[in-house]
Design an enzyme around this catalytic site. Sequence first.
Site, short mmCIF file in Angstrom:
data_model
loop_
_atom_site.label_atom_id
_atom_site.label_comp_id
_atom_site.label_asym_id
_atom_site.label_seq_id
_atom_site.Cartn_x
_atom_site.Cartn_y
_atom_site.Cartn_z
N LYS A 122 0.73 -1.28 -0.02
CA LYS A 122 0.04 -0.13 -0.21
C LYS A 122 0.91 1.25 0.16
O LYS A 122 0.53 2.26 -0.26
CB LYS A 122 -0.95 0.00 1.13
CG LYS A 122 -2.01 -1.21 1.38
CD LYS A 122 -3.36 -0.71 0.37
CE LYS A 122 -4.29 -1.78 0.67
NZ LYS A 122 -5.63 -1.26 -0.16
N ASP A 138 -8.61 -0.16 6.03
CA ASP A 138 -8.62 -1.51 7.04
C ASP A 138 -7.43 -1.56 7.81
O ASP A 138 -7.29 -2.13 8.87
CB ASP A 138 -8.92 -2.64 6.27
CG ASP A 138 -10.23 -3.06 5.73
OD1 ASP A 138 -11.10 -2.76 6.87
OD2 ASP A 138 -10.81 -3.09 4.66
#
Length: 411
Positions: free
Chosen positions: A88, A137
């Site tokens: 990410k 998340d």
Amino acid sequence: MRFTNTLGLEKDNELLLNSMASKGAAYGPEQSAVLNDDAFAIAKSTISAWPGYVPTPLIQLKSLAAKARVESIHYKDEGPRFGLGSFKALGGAYAVSQLLRREIARIKGIEMPKISALLDGTHSDLISQVTVCCATDGNHGRSVAWGAQTFGCKCVILIHSTVSEGRKHAIEAYGATVIRTKGNYDDSVREAQESATREGWFVVSDTSYPGYTDIPKDVMQGYELMAAEACDQLEAAPTHIFLQTGVGGMAAAVAAYTKRRYGNDRPVIVLADPDQSACWLESIRHGTPTPVHGDLDTLMAGLACGEISVIAWDILRQTADAVMSVTDDDAVMMMQVLANPTAEDLPIVAGESAVAGLAALMAAADHSQARSKLSLDANSRVLIFGTESDTDPDLYVKLIGRSADEVRKIR
């Protein structure tokens, strides 16, 4: 089809072929509007100029390849990526940089500045007034917060009710304000958009929805660098890629890059969906984006999404050849296998959201019908993306029985 998996677990896996997919399908204007070579060239040159950039390792899993009866399995370990513990880092932070460059150009009436002008403080007067936000998340929010800290803007991150305290603290470590919301991930996405509209913030999301697609394209364009590194590191092109799915941004980025790189010789793409949040399985089943509802309570926290990204659908509806469901038990077992390999392989620290693709491969490989449907054989060269390490260290210890440092010492 449903079949009893080869991991010795009680629950079955579901394998669904995608009738919309074709290796010969053109990568047309609709797909190029999402991801393309020109935009990737910008992402590559930008990210590779960041301090600390190095390609992540590609690790051969010889013992698992023998067990799966395939020629090779290569595992792209994203744990070391910029010290953030996951792939990410390539997406959220890059999207923050692109947003800031566009805002500077718009407000000051100049061309988009180079990335060095963000890093050296040239435009700090304007950047310091910008606030970025997103729902997460865990890992995407950490990347956005890191990008905001690196480039000097403010950051607010929204997390839903089941995100662990460990992941919350990891985001706060980068200077972000973290707000816990009610409901599931998809509820927090909506709340992030509402808060940004009300407060004048900029949403930097890794999922897209009607009316919001430009910034998620930047996120996905950053992810393509991971795919490019892996393909450059391989001696021969992969025949299969198994990809875990949340909203689908990572999977779409890899599928788009390999389609452009290999054309009609692209690898077979298999998506791996947590069975408790199987929005891609249902979308492929119905031939249209189809949400799943409920608390989406899967251990694979980074994949706990009930609604797919609409621009990821533009890519994957014709490039994802199949989708499989994966249970939490599948994921834990693969984490343990990687942490406790045979003498032939090195130990790998893999988080619970990193291994769904590998679990799907191993579950299908020894089932004759699944193997046939996916064209897996002794000549198959499989690429796996291990998308995170121990991004929740306490949970990792609970599941593995040792810390990540203890696992790595075995090397």
